[in-house]
Design a protein around this motif. Structure first.
Motif, PDB file in Angstrom:
ATOM      1  N   ASN A  29      19.454  45.442   3.677  1.00  0.00           N
ATOM      2  CA  ASN A  29      18.906  44.201   3.141  1.00  0.00           C
ATOM      3  C   ASN A  29      18.522  43.240   4.247  1.00  0.00           C
ATOM      4  O   ASN A  29      19.326  42.921   5.128  1.00  0.00           O
ATOM      5  N   GLY A  30      17.297  42.776   4.210  1.00  0.00           N
ATOM      6  CA  GLY A  30      16.852  41.717   5.111  1.00  0.00           C
ATOM      7  C   GLY A  30      16.454  42.162   6.491  1.00  0.00           C
ATOM      8  O   GLY A  30      15.986  41.346   7.290  1.00  0.00           O
ATOM      9  N   LEU A  71      10.457  44.677   6.964  1.00  0.00           N
ATOM     10  CA  LEU A  71      10.898  45.199   5.687  1.00  0.00           C
ATOM     11  C   LEU A  71      10.198  46.515   5.359  1.00  0.00           C
ATOM     12  O   LEU A  71       9.072  46.747   5.781  1.00  0.00           O
ATOM     13  N   ASN A 103       8.104  47.753   2.885  1.00  0.00           N
ATOM     14  CA  ASN A 103       7.343  46.969   1.919  1.00  0.00           C
ATOM     15  C   ASN A 103       5.965  47.599   1.718  1.00  0.00           C
ATOM     16  O   ASN A 103       4.942  47.018   2.046  1.00  0.00           O
ATOM     17  N   VAL A 151      11.389  46.694  -0.604  1.00  0.00           N
ATOM     18  CA  VAL A 151      10.635  45.784  -1.467  1.00  0.00           C
ATOM     19  C   VAL A 151       9.529  46.628  -2.102  1.00  0.00           C
ATOM     20  O   VAL A 151       9.795  47.487  -2.911  1.00  0.00           O
ATOM     21  N   GLY A 160      15.776  46.053  -3.064  1.00  0.00           N
ATOM     22  CA  GLY A 160      15.306  44.689  -2.843  1.00  0.00           C
ATOM     23  C   GLY A 160      16.277  43.880  -2.031  1.00  0.00           C
ATOM     24  O   GLY A 160      16.812  44.347  -1.015  1.00  0.00           O
ATOM     25  N   ASP A 161      16.557  42.663  -2.481  1.00  0.00           N
ATOM     26  CA  ASP A 161      17.490  41.820  -1.730  1.00  0.00           C
ATOM     27  C   ASP A 161      18.943  42.089  -2.112  1.00  0.00           C
ATOM     28  O   ASP A 161      19.857  41.432  -1.616  1.00  0.00           O
ATOM     29  N   THR A 219      13.936  38.823  -7.858  1.00  0.00           N
ATOM     30  CA  THR A 219      13.465  37.767  -6.973  1.00  0.00           C
ATOM     31  C   THR A 219      12.087  38.141  -6.472  1.00  0.00           C
ATOM     32  O   THR A 219      11.931  39.122  -5.734  1.00  0.00           O
ATOM     33  N   SER A 254      11.097  39.531  -2.894  1.00  0.00           N
ATOM     34  CA  SER A 254      12.261  40.159  -2.263  1.00  0.00           C
ATOM     35  C   SER A 254      12.699  41.422  -2.986  1.00  0.00           C
ATOM     36  O   SER A 254      13.606  42.102  -2.527  1.00  0.00           O
ATOM     37  N   ASP A 255      12.085  41.715  -4.091  1.00  0.00           N
ATOM     38  CA  ASP A 255      12.398  42.917  -4.865  1.00  0.00           C
ATOM     39  C   ASP A 255      11.117  43.695  -5.139  1.00  0.00           C
ATOM     40  O   ASP A 255      10.016  43.113  -5.112  1.00  0.00           O
TER      41      ASP A 255
END
Length: 913
Positions: free
Chosen positions: A320-321, A325, A327, A350, A372-373, A379, A382-383
């Motif tokens: 996470n984070g 990412l 993505n 993400v 996601g987060d 979110t 973030s997801d």
């Protein structure tokens, strides 16, 4: 089209195609490959010759290439991948690693490479390039020796390899783009963040860096088949193509991975973009994104094989984070499978998934709590997120071990997603009406890489099995069509397609797939009547689905379709690929007078359980006990009616019914083009045409089914007949009679004055053009509301019989037919001599904005001109919520209104029926 005609069983006159010799595309497979050969070719000077395989001369590739090399396309020759092939020596994350050497391997279009075991694979190291730039007609093929042998076998010329996997290694591409999982204590996304790629040892292979624009070459028109061997330990197989830290300077377009034992493609970080991706039969995930992958993929076709596969997409990250990412952006995908899930979303990923179609036999997704987060609740940003995706998954949206609430919130937060609409894909992959009904998402807002599109799914509405971006270069994607279950192969063909026969009583669901032509043999019953309340002891419902682009035909009047109560028909035509139901004479160009050809086969009869007002027994109209026998059908008779107003008999969209209406039993009792008998409001009907029917175009016996976008041309009796308590709505109707046939355009009647449910049709936005009997014949207790219409008729506008409406001698609003915003231009005046003229005139006068003195200015027969545009439209929403609000009268607002084009016939000279 010229066809030799010969007698055939069951009434068909289609000739046998005879015996043909199958042809094998270059390199084998059903859709493309390299050249065949006899082993007589000579290797280029830089290569040593090995043992021939499948009649091909083989030239060995081995070791590490530290200078540029080109693999030429020589007929009858293939290149053997002998062990691990390294292209260049790793130049490091910044290109300065001591001992590094960047080189380019160029593979010419049409070249075939093969491995013989899992230890045979290719590694493109950092700083080097693979330029495998094939062509549609000459794709580059990387495959196995076993596959070459299979393709050389004349008995397996179209062999897709079945469940064969893991017959050689695969292709690994290592780049210098950012990743987020580091092998050392480095900062993710920096030049120091490197990692070892999975599946490669002795020596290990490294990827990663900080160059987002890194260029590892070109992969275009490339097939990778039957790869994925575990080089070291089980479960650590090579992917078909591994993209590890590959940058967006690399070109990847028109690439297929088929039957790989691990993932089809896996992206470990990097940001390479991909277009036109085909993934078929892979044994683990089809698309795996990990370690910070931030690229975009557009036009992705994925199908799993029956006996292998895991998820279609697995998306994960370092945690996470952690940046960059994971993505990925994926647009225009079609995912078809039945293995684990379409999406497995986990570990901090993400991702944005837009413009997709998911047809899956299990759950759509497993949304893990780490996705996601990693927090409960969706979110945005973030997801994982979805827009314009049609999810059709047999077991629902999520697995039992999912974060279901978060997944549902994500889908709900997106625009134009659907989880309750069935897919209507044709030939597995091509859009039907349900897909075309989804408003696409503007993917260009996510990435400039994306091309703007007007559709969801991998293929556009204009593409077909033979003409699409995947045809001509891919392998085993589009098998030769076979007659589907529930039909019989006739052994004949027509217009180059198999003729499959549909006959008898269908008690199982049947899907008529595109690629065949279907003969209606005799009376075809869809299901067995379940009764008015659905409880008939011998009832057995079924569904007949007709894919877009399918043509059906009958040879004679005894050939027709009856959809019984409780059963459904789904005629899934599209604007570009309508469903056509017609006669054999039409298809074989054997009509003596095509312009006036009618009654050449039966038609379509749909029987529902909605209320009617004419009962065959002493029952109360509108109740479950009120049933009736439908006209035109005998042996056995067919029953309709009930008390389920919203009864659902399926959907008919973008469908033509041509040259039907034969009298099955006695003259004057012909079948209508489409008979709607007790059909309920749950049935969807839009964009339908009936052309040259011997009886009515469409007839509604009670029920309340609504119709939009109706074209009726050349029908021999009434064009629209409403009866027995029909109270639905019809909007946008073009009706044109032919010169030598036709009766009334509308005939409206009922069981008798005041019998409920009333025959009370609402018809808006109609253009009626003819010269036969009358535009309207109003009789026997019918009411009806006719608004926003144009009537251009060569005789009287109407015959208003004394039994019409409430039967009184004065006009009564709400009890008699009524008109608003109708331009009547009839050569012989408003009414016939045997009409209740005073009542008719009072009705027209009582309405708003009606005109009987203005000449129509229609152009192209039915397109509004100045006079029509000058009429103030009636607010149709005041009479039915089923009607669209409009600001014009007539079916066609102006020359820019082309709703009838592309799917109907006979409305313009360039598009004859």
């Amino acid at each position: 089209m010229a066809l030799a005609l010969a007698a055939c069983s069951q009434g068909s006159d289609i000739s046998s195609p005879g015996t043909t010799t199958p042809t094998t595309p270059p390199g084998g497979g059903s859709d493309g490959g390299g050249d065949g050969g006899s082993g007589s070719a000579e290797c280029p000077a830089a290569f040593t010759e090995g043992e021939a395989v499948a009649g091909l001369t083989t030239c060995n590739l081995s070791g590490t290439y530290l200078a540029n090399v080109t693999l030429e396309n020589i007929e009858g020759l293939a290149y053997r991948i002998d062990g691990r092939i390294d292209i260049g020596a790793d130049t490091g994350a910044d290109g300065n690693l001591a001992g590094g050497q960047g080189v380019t391997m160029t593979i010419d279009p049409g070249v075939t490479l093969f491995g013989e075991s899992g230890s045979d694979y290719i590694v493109v190291n950092r700083g080097s390039q693979l330029v495998a730039d094939g062509e549609r007609a000459a794709p580059i093929v990387m495959t196995s020796a076993d596959d070459l042998e299979r393709q050389a076998d004349s008995d397996a010329s179209n062999d897709d390899g079945g469940d064969n996997i893991s017959e050689w290694g695969g292709l690994v591409i290592l780049g210098q783009a950012p990743i987020n999982r580091c092998r050392d204590a480095a900062t993710p996304g920096t030049v120091d963040c490197e990692n070892l790629v999975e599946g490669v040892t002795n020596p290990e292979a490294v990827y990663g860096g900080d160059d987002s624009n890194d260029n590892s070459g070109i992969l275009r028109y490339l097939q990778v088949r039957f790869a994925g061997f575990a080089i070291n330990t089980a479960g650590n197989e090579l992917n078909g193509i591994t993209f590890a830290g590959v940058g967006n300077g690399t070109t990847v377009d028109y690439v297929q991975v088929h039957n790989n034992s691990d993932d089809g493609v896996e992206f470990f970080g990097g940001n390479v973009n991909v277009r036109h991706l085909v993934l078929t039969g892979n044994d683990d995930d089809s698309i795996d994104t990990d370690n910070g992958y931030q690229g975009s993929i557009q036009y992705a076709l994925v199908t799993q094989r029956e006996n292998g596969g895991d998820n279609i997409v697995e998306a994960s990250s370092a945690g996470n984070g952690v940046t960059p990412l994971s993505n990925a952006n994926i647009s225009n995908f079609t995912f078809v499978g039945n293995r684990t899930n379409a999406f497995r979303l986990n570990t901090g990923t993400v991702g944005r998934y837009v413009n997709g179609v998911v047809n899956y036999g299990k759950e759509c997704m497993r949304w893990q709590d780490s996705a996601g987060d990693g927090t409960a609740g969706f979110t945005a940003g973030s997801d994982p997120a979805f827009d314009s995706v049609l999810f059709d998954c047999d077991l629902g949206l999520t697995t039992s071990n999912s974060e279901t609430a978060t997944a549902e919130a994500s889908v709900a937060a997106g625009t134009n997603n659907s989880t309750d609409v069935s897919d209507s894909l044709a030939s597995q992959f091509f859009p039907g009406p349900n897909e075309q009904a989804v408003t696409p998402f503007d993917a260009t807002t996510l990435s400039s890489f994306f091309e703007p599109v007007t559709y969801i799914g991998a293929f556009g509405p204009d593409e077909s099995v033979t003409e699409n971006w995947a045809s001509g270069w891919s392998f085993a994607v589009f098998p030769e069509p076979e007659c589907p279950s529930g039909t019989t192969d006739s052994g004949f063909d027509l217009q180059g397609q198999n003729v499959c026969q549909v006959s008898g009583i269908l008690t199982d669901d049947v899907r008529l797939t595109r690629g065949n032509i279907y003969e209606i043999v005799g009376r075809v019953d869809v299901g067995i009547d379940v009764g008015a309340d659905g409880s008939a002891t011998d009832g057995d419902p079924a569904a007949l689905t007709i894919e877009s682009g399918v043509t059906m035909f009958g040879d004679e009047g005894e050939d027709y379709i009856v959809v019984n109560r409780g059963s459904q028909i789904f005629s899934n035509g599209t604007r570009e690929n309508p469903v056509i139901m017609t006669s054999e004479a039409d298809l074989t160009n054997s009509q003596v007078d095509a312009e006036n050809a009618i009654g050449e086969w039966g038609g379509v009869v749909i029987l529902g359980r909605a209320p009617i007002n004419r009962c065959r027994d002493a029952a109360t109209p509108g109740t479950v006990a009120c049933e009736n026998l439908v006209e035109g059908v005998t042996n056995p008779e067919a029953v309709y009616g009930g008390a389920t107003a919203d009864d659902d008999s399926g959907s008919i969209r973008f469908t033509q019914v041509r040259h039907a209406g034969f009298a099955i039993n006695t003259a004057g009792n012909e079948l209508n083009g489409i008979t709607f008998a007790g059909v309920g409001t749950g049935t969807e009907v839009e964009y339908i045409q009936v052309h040259n029917n011997a009886d009515d175009g469409v007839e509604f016996f009670g029920g309340g089914v609504n119709v939009k976008y109706l074209v009726l041309t050349g029908n021999d009796d009434d064009s629209i007949d409403t009866d027995n308590g029909y109270n639905g709505s019809i909007q946008y109707a073009i009706v044109v009679q032919r010169e030598s046939g036709g009766d009334n355009i509308v005939e409206a009647s009922s069981a008798g004055s005041g019998v409920t449910p009333l025959s009370n049709a609402k018809i808006s936005n109609f253009t009626f053009v003819g010269n036969r009997t009358n535009a309207f014949r109003l009789n026997t207790g019918t009411v009806g509301r006719y608004v926003n219409g144009v009537v251009n008729y060569g005789k009287e506008c109407m015959r208003w019989q004394d039994s019409a409406g409430d039967g009184n001698t004065t006009y009564d609003a709400g009890s008699d037919p009524a008109f608003d915003s109708v331009l009547f231009d009839c050569d012989l005046g408003l009414t016939t001599s045997n009409s209740e003229t005073a009542i008719a005139e009072a009705s027209v006068a009582a309405g708003t904005n009606n005109s009987t003195t203005t000449a129509s200015t229609l152009s192209s027969t039915f397109v509004n001109g100045a006079a029509e545009s000058g009429v103030t439209a009636f607010d149709v929403t005041t009479i039915s919520s089923d009607l669209d609000p409009v600001d014009y009268i007539g079916a066609v607002k102006d020359s820019s209104d082309t709703w009838w084009q592309g799917w109907s016939c006979g409305l313009e000279a360039s598009d004859a029926c």
